[in-house]
Design a protein around this motif. Structure first.
Motif, PDB file in Angstrom:
ATOM      1  N   HIS A 128       0.832  -1.202   0.000  1.00 44.91           N
ATOM      2  CA  HIS A 128       0.000   0.000   0.000  1.00 44.91           C
ATOM      3  C   HIS A 128       0.865   1.249   0.000  1.00 44.91           C
ATOM      4  O   HIS A 128       1.822   1.353   0.769  1.00 44.91           O
ATOM      5  CB  HIS A 128      -0.921  -0.001   1.225  1.00 44.91           C
ATOM      6  N   TYR A 163      -3.394   7.145  -3.776  1.00 41.40           N
ATOM      7  CA  TYR A 163      -3.312   5.827  -3.148  1.00 41.40           C
ATOM      8  C   TYR A 163      -3.192   4.743  -4.202  1.00 41.40           C
ATOM      9  O   TYR A 163      -3.876   4.762  -5.230  1.00 41.40           O
ATOM     10  CB  TYR A 163      -4.553   5.543  -2.297  1.00 41.40           C
ATOM     11  N   SER A 164      -2.332   3.766  -3.948  1.00 43.56           N
ATOM     12  CA  SER A 164      -2.257   2.584  -4.814  1.00 43.56           C
ATOM     13  C   SER A 164      -2.051   1.350  -3.952  1.00 43.56           C
ATOM     14  O   SER A 164      -1.321   1.381  -2.957  1.00 43.56           O
ATOM     15  CB  SER A 164      -1.120   2.717  -5.834  1.00 43.56           C
ATOM     16  N   VAL A 169      -6.561   1.844  -7.180  1.00 36.73           N
ATOM     17  CA  VAL A 169      -5.739   3.031  -7.404  1.00 36.73           C
ATOM     18  C   VAL A 169      -6.682   4.217  -7.303  1.00 36.73           C
ATOM     19  O   VAL A 169      -7.624   4.336  -8.086  1.00 36.73           O
ATOM     20  CB  VAL A 169      -5.053   3.005  -8.786  1.00 36.73           C
TER      21      VAL A 169
END
Length: 222
Positions: A128, A163-164, A169
């Motif tokens: 994360h 965020y990925s 994503v």
């Protein structure tokens, strides 16, 4: 995994247990290391019953700093909290990036109140990753009351982007929570992709925290 600490500390302490707890502790940390990186600190802590008298704490661990200054437990007391952790990876807990928090604790042991601002940059934990987040918190708590009491108030906000992870994503993520544990509103906004499907989420919920013999739950309308 957490690093190995080598701590050299000088301290002196005085106190008594009756008729009420009274304690003073002064300490300095010097010539010390955490995972072979510099570690230092100093503090002056004073306790009187359930009150923290004017005290201070300053710790520097592998480039990450925690500072506490003030008093807590009486109506006019304020305890300032400052966390500046730009080297999280050095602590060895699997988290990297930068975290900051500035807050103030007021109230008493039974009715603590916390106001804080917090932020993070270039955070990573396992698969994360999060580019950025900023937020604020305002918590007013009555530990003598039930979770549904109007004295248990909360206001939280989080604004993040980049965020990925394994399944998603997200370009943008916003969250806000306000009200009391017994009557609050939650708003969530997210844009990106989840499991290769386009996500444009706007969620508004109104509900309450419930409490029974099985523990805590949530009841509301989305």
């Amino acid at each position: 995994h957490p690093g190995t600490a080598r701590i050299n500390m000088d301290f002196d302490t005085t106190g008594s247990l009756s008729p009420a707890l009274q304690a003073k502790l002064n300490f300095t940390i010097h010539d010390s290391s955490y995972d072979q990186l510099p570690m230092s600190g100093a503090g002056k802590l004073q306790l009187a019953g359930k009150r923290l008298l004017p005290s201070s704490l300053d710790l520097l661990v592998a480039g990450n700093q925690l500072q506490l200054k003030g008093a807590f437990g009486a109506p006019a007391d304020k305890l300032d909290i400052h966390l500046d952790a730009p080297q999280l990876a050095r602590l060895g807990f699997g988290i990297s990036g930068l975290l900051k928090l500035d807050g103030q604790l007021t109230g008493s042991m039974q009715r603590p109140n916390l106001r804080a601002t917090y932020s993070g940059r270039q955070l990573a934990f396992g698969p994360h990753q999060l580019n950025r987040f900023d937020g604020q918190a305002d918590l007013q708590t009555d530990l003598n009351a039930s979770a549904a009491s109007a004295n248990n108030k909360l206001q939280l906000s989080l604004d993040g982007d980049g965020y990925s992870g394994p399944d998603a994503v997200l370009k943008q993520l916003k969250l806000s929570l306000s009200g009391t544990y017994g009557d609050h509103k939650l708003a969530v906004q997210a844009d990106g992709r989840v499991r290769n499907q386009t996500l444009a989420l706007q969620l508004n919920a109104h509900g309450k925290v419930t409490e029974d013999k099985n523990g805590y739950g949530w009841n509301g309308v989305i």
